[in-house]
Design a protein around this motif. Structure first.
Motif, short mmCIF file in Angstrom:
data_model
loop_
_atom_site.label_atom_id
_atom_site.label_comp_id
_atom_site.label_asym_id
_atom_site.label_seq_id
_atom_site.Cartn_x
_atom_site.Cartn_y
_atom_site.Cartn_z
N LEU A 260 0.85 -1.18 0.00
CA LEU A 260 0.00 0.00 0.00
C LEU A 260 0.89 1.24 0.00
N LEU A 261 0.46 2.25 -0.71
CA LEU A 261 1.19 3.51 -0.78
C LEU A 261 0.32 4.61 -0.17
N SER A 262 0.95 5.63 0.33
CA SER A 262 0.22 6.77 0.88
C SER A 262 0.41 7.97 -0.03
N HIS A 263 -0.45 8.94 0.15
CA HIS A 263 -0.42 10.17 -0.64
C HIS A 263 -0.48 11.34 0.32
N PRO A 264 0.33 12.37 0.14
CA PRO A 264 0.38 13.45 1.14
C PRO A 264 -0.92 14.21 1.31
N ASP A 265 -1.80 14.17 0.32
CA ASP A 265 -3.05 14.94 0.40
C ASP A 265 -4.28 14.06 0.60
N SER A 266 -4.08 12.83 1.08
CA SER A 266 -5.20 11.92 1.20
C SER A 266 -5.00 10.95 2.34
N PHE A 267 -6.10 10.53 2.97
CA PHE A 267 -6.07 9.46 3.96
C PHE A 267 -6.45 8.13 3.34
N ASN A 288 5.61 7.97 -12.81
CA ASN A 288 5.15 8.78 -11.68
C ASN A 288 3.65 8.69 -11.45
N THR A 289 3.01 7.71 -12.09
CA THR A 289 1.56 7.56 -11.99
C THR A 289 1.16 7.02 -10.61
N THR A 290 0.12 7.62 -10.02
CA THR A 290 -0.44 7.09 -8.78
C THR A 290 -1.78 6.43 -9.09
N THR A 291 -2.06 5.34 -8.39
CA THR A 291 -3.30 4.58 -8.59
C THR A 291 -4.04 4.52 -7.26
N LYS A 292 -5.22 5.11 -7.25
CA LYS A 292 -6.02 5.18 -6.04
C LYS A 292 -7.07 4.09 -6.03
N ARG A 303 -6.65 8.49 -16.75
CA ARG A 303 -6.27 9.74 -17.42
C ARG A 303 -6.35 9.55 -18.93
N THR A 304 -6.65 10.59 -19.68
CA THR A 304 -6.98 10.46 -21.10
C THR A 304 -5.92 9.71 -21.89
N ASP A 305 -4.64 9.98 -21.67
CA ASP A 305 -3.60 9.31 -22.46
C ASP A 305 -3.60 7.80 -22.21
N ILE A 306 -3.82 7.39 -20.96
CA ILE A 306 -3.87 5.97 -20.63
C ILE A 306 -5.18 5.37 -21.15
N TYR A 307 -6.27 6.09 -20.96
CA TYR A 307 -7.58 5.62 -21.41
C TYR A 307 -7.60 5.36 -22.92
N ASN A 308 -7.09 6.30 -23.71
CA ASN A 308 -7.09 6.14 -25.17
C ASN A 308 -6.32 4.90 -25.61
N ASN A 309 -5.19 4.65 -24.96
CA ASN A 309 -4.39 3.47 -25.31
C ASN A 309 -5.11 2.17 -24.93
N VAL A 310 -5.80 2.18 -23.79
CA VAL A 310 -6.55 1.00 -23.36
C VAL A 310 -7.70 0.73 -24.32
N VAL A 311 -8.46 1.76 -24.68
CA VAL A 311 -9.59 1.60 -25.58
C VAL A 311 -9.13 1.14 -26.96
N ARG A 312 -8.03 1.72 -27.44
CA ARG A 312 -7.51 1.33 -28.75
C ARG A 312 -7.14 -0.15 -28.77
N SER A 383 -6.28 14.42 -15.15
CA SER A 383 -6.81 13.66 -14.02
C SER A 383 -5.72 13.26 -13.04
N GLU A 384 -5.95 13.54 -11.79
CA GLU A 384 -5.01 13.17 -10.72
C GLU A 384 -5.82 12.68 -9.53
N PRO A 385 -5.60 11.43 -9.13
CA PRO A 385 -4.65 10.45 -9.64
C PRO A 385 -4.96 10.03 -11.09
N ALA A 386 -3.94 9.54 -11.77
CA ALA A 386 -4.11 9.15 -13.17
C ALA A 386 -4.97 7.90 -13.31
#
Length: 432
Positions: A260-267, A288-292, A303-312, A383-386
């Protein structure tokens, strides 16, 4: 003198044996357990856990709380008073003792563990209670359905769950004593029917896991049902966990683990995702992608760049399935009236080569009898997290959050194991 010395030695021996007995005591329960319900009558599918809230007329009252693994503290439909002696609380209302704005819990929660939301106003000390000589502690709360900010008053509460051994729930109870926000009933107007609170299962020290004391291990296990007709299950404790019909198979044997990873702006809780693989073709995920992990977002958002590649890539490997007009919020849909729907797995490749496989039941959302859509959503270019893995991908997967070792366990679909999240034996039995 010798006699007194002998008496003293006997007393010390008895005390020592009592301490040894306490140290060797193993409670009959290994966890607390509660049903998890799916709700489809709000703006998006949501999931609640049923908690016992008060002892009235020789029985417990129950309430449903939305499961939120990001919320900093518990809040629900109740009122705070300066006393809650019998007869002082209005009928059909839950009452809690108030926390003063001068108490450390108020200052600590406001300054360190409050909701981080730009729509929330500054918290003030302007709230007072009739007949009380001190100001109450007003705190901000964020509605997970609408995203709007409201206010609640902080109070002392007691919330109770059933003890269990991983196979059954016992008739014995396990209480916790969190500080909670009491919000007016109007705060829950757009919640699912009969859901009157938010249960915080985050890493915040004011969230519910921090209030579940020893001997329970700090491990949260979630198993979300795929429909609203039968509940799933939530455990908190050591395990083991059993689902029918494999009554002698600990579900933990199905799990793979990743840090598990933590994020400075989230619990909330995050994991690493190195790539996404569809039918042996790897889709790169920036380093540097974070996955929540989210129990509020209904579908995995990319995020759009990842989404487009997945859909393609997904379009290429499903080109034999007739396309259908996209149905919002989805961007890729198929006609399923003439073709049995079976699509390749979508694999999240995690650190150390671990793989979380998303099979057809968790990747395709059936919209109508004729149309099914890829249950991944475009989150936008910034989008953040990506990546946010949502609840549709959780359904009938067993998830374990080990908050002591800070690891995340996941099973992939339990349907491949001939079981599901609705298969916990909920029969209540006598405590051993």
């Amino acid at each position: 003198m010798l006699f007194l010395l002998q008496i003293l030695l006997i007393i010390l021996a008895v005390i020592a044996r009592e301490h040894e007995a306490i140290a060797e005591y193993v409670p009959p329960y290994t966890s607390v357990v509660a049903p998890v319900n799916k709700h489809t009558d709000a703006a998006k599918p949501l999931y609640s856990v049923q908690i016992k809230t008060a002892w009235v007329n020789d029985q417990f009252l129950h309430a449903n709380f939305l499961i939120d693994i990001d919320a900093p503290f518990v809040w629900h439909d109740c009122i705070v008073q300066w006393n809650i002696y019998p007869g002082s609380c209005p009928s059909n209302t839950l009452c809690n003792y108030a926390i003063s704005c001068e108490e450390y819990q108020c200052t600590d929660l406001r300054t360190s563990y409050s909701y981080n939301n730009p729509s929330c106003p500054p918290e003030t000390n302007s709230s007072t209670l009739p007949g009380w000589g001190s100001c109450a502690c007003s705190v901000n709360v964020v509605n997970p359905v609408t995203g709007s900010c409201g206010q609640a008053l902080l109070g002392y509460d007691e919330l109770t769950m059933s003890a269990g051994d991983g196979r059954n729930a016992f008739n014995g109870n396990y209480g916790a004593y969190p500080d909670v926000g009491c919000a007016p009933s109007s705060s829950f107007a757009l919640f699912p029917a009969n859901v009157t609170g938010v249960m915080a299962f985050s890493s915040s020290p004011y969230a519910f896991p921090a209030k579940l004391y020893q001997p329970l291990k700090k491990t949260l296990a979630l198993c979300f049902p795929s429909n609203s007709s039968a509940p799933g299950v939530l455990f908190f404790g050591t395990g083991p966990y059993y689902l029918l019909p494999q009554s002698n198979v600990d579900v933990r044997t199905y799990l793979s683990y990743t840090p598990l990873l933590s994020h400075p702006d989230s619990f909330g809780y995050f994991i690493g995702v190195n790539s996404i693989v569809i039918k042996k073709r790897s889709i790169n995920v920036p380093g540097n992608t974070t996955t929540k992990l989210s129990t509020i977002d209904p579908y995995t958002t990319l995020r759009t760049d990842i989404y487009n590649n997945v859909v393609r890539r997904f379009s290429m490997v499903t080109k034999r399935i007739p396309p259908a007009k996209p149905v919002a919020p989805f961007g890729l849909c198929f006609t399923t009236s003439t073709v049995g729907l079976k699509v390749p797995d979508i694999d999240f490749i995690l650190p150390d080569g671990k793989k979380w496989s998303v099979s057809t039941t968790n990747s395709m959302k059936q919209i109508t009898n004729e149309v099914a859509c890829l249950a991944f959503v475009d989150g936008g270019a910034t989008s953040e997290p990506a990546i946010v893995i949502g609840t549709f991908q959780f359904e009938d997967n067993f998830l374990e959050f080990d908050l002591q070792n800070w690891t995340f366990g996941f099973s992939s679909s339990l349907l491949h194991r001939q079981t599901s999240c609705a298969n916990f034996n909920s029969t209540v039995i006598e405590s051993p």
